[in-house]
Design a protein around this motif. Sequence first.
Motif, PDB file in Angstrom:
ATOM      1  N   ALA A 179       0.878  -1.171   0.000  1.00  0.00           N
ATOM      2  CA  ALA A 179       0.000   0.000   0.000  1.00  0.00           C
ATOM      3  C   ALA A 179       0.914   1.220   0.000  1.00  0.00           C
ATOM      4  O   ALA A 179       2.108   1.115   0.308  1.00  0.00           O
ATOM      5  N   ALA A 180       0.364   2.370  -0.337  1.00  0.00           N
ATOM      6  CA  ALA A 180       1.178   3.590  -0.357  1.00  0.00           C
ATOM      7  C   ALA A 180       1.893   3.797   0.977  1.00  0.00           C
ATOM      8  O   ALA A 180       3.016   4.302   1.011  1.00  0.00           O
ATOM      9  N   SER A 181       1.276   3.369   2.059  1.00  0.00           N
ATOM     10  CA  SER A 181       1.890   3.539   3.384  1.00  0.00           C
ATOM     11  C   SER A 181       3.180   2.732   3.538  1.00  0.00           C
ATOM     12  O   SER A 181       3.961   2.987   4.456  1.00  0.00           O
ATOM     13  N   LEU A 216       6.574   5.507  -3.258  1.00  0.00           N
ATOM     14  CA  LEU A 216       5.166   5.729  -2.911  1.00  0.00           C
ATOM     15  C   LEU A 216       4.259   5.470  -4.116  1.00  0.00           C
ATOM     16  O   LEU A 216       3.220   4.815  -3.998  1.00  0.00           O
ATOM     17  N   VAL A 217       4.662   5.958  -5.274  1.00  0.00           N
ATOM     18  CA  VAL A 217       3.863   5.770  -6.486  1.00  0.00           C
ATOM     19  C   VAL A 217       3.802   4.291  -6.876  1.00  0.00           C
ATOM     20  O   VAL A 217       2.733   3.771  -7.201  1.00  0.00           O
ATOM     21  N   ARG A 230       1.479   2.405  -4.685  1.00  0.00           N
ATOM     22  CA  ARG A 230       0.074   2.702  -4.951  1.00  0.00           C
ATOM     23  C   ARG A 230      -0.378   2.209  -6.323  1.00  0.00           C
ATOM     24  O   ARG A 230      -1.367   1.497  -6.449  1.00  0.00           O
ATOM     25  N   ASP A 231       0.349   2.577  -7.375  1.00  0.00           N
ATOM     26  CA  ASP A 231      -0.114   2.344  -8.739  1.00  0.00           C
ATOM     27  C   ASP A 231       0.272   0.987  -9.328  1.00  0.00           C
ATOM     28  O   ASP A 231      -0.331   0.551 -10.302  1.00  0.00           O
ATOM     29  N   ALA A 260       0.856  -1.882  -7.250  1.00  0.00           N
ATOM     30  CA  ALA A 260       0.803  -2.830  -6.132  1.00  0.00           C
ATOM     31  C   ALA A 260       0.611  -4.263  -6.612  1.00  0.00           C
ATOM     32  O   ALA A 260       1.169  -5.201  -6.028  1.00  0.00           O
TER      33      ALA A 260
END
Length: 162
Positions: free
Chosen positions: A5-7, A31-32, A35-36, A38
Motif C-alpha cells: 500500500a502507499a503507506s 510511494l507511487v 500505490r499504482d 501494487a
Amino acid sequence: MLAPAASHGAGMWRVAGASGELDLNSSYMYLVFARDFAETCRVALVDEEVVAFVLGYRRPALPDRLFVWQVAVDERHRGAGLAGRMLDDLLSASASADPAVAYVETTITDDNTASQRLFASFAERWDARLETSGLFEAQDFPDRHDAEPLHRIGPFPALVRV
C-alpha cells in the motif's frame, strides 16, 4: 508476502537505501509504485515494518512480461529466502491474470552475483529457461554506471493453461 500500500513506500525507500547495492530512487517513486503498481510488487513485513520488497511492472507493449526493477531485503533478514518467496508469490498471483506472465525480465550488473543466483534459482524452481542478452551498456547511462544486461526467464510450464 503481500501487495504493498502507499503507506509502505517509505519503508521500501529505507530498505533500498540501506541495501548498499541498489540505485536509490526518490522516495516519491516508491510511494507511487506502492500505490499504482501494487499488483506487480510485493513487500514482506515483520511487526508491520517493511523488511523486503520487490518492485515490478508489466511492460505496456508486452503485458505478458513482468519486468522486475528492484529487489531488496533488509540486512537483518537476508538469508531467509524472502526475495525468492516474493518472486514466487508474484508469479503465482499472475496465473489468474489475463494474460498470465509468460516471462520475467530484469537487469543485473555483472558483479551482482547475489541477484544472479536469486534469478537463476527462481528459473530453476519454475522449470523455466534463463537467457541473458545485452540491453543497457555503460555508455547508455549519463552517469557512471555499469552495463545492465537483460535476464529473461520463461516461459513457465506450471502456468500454462489447458
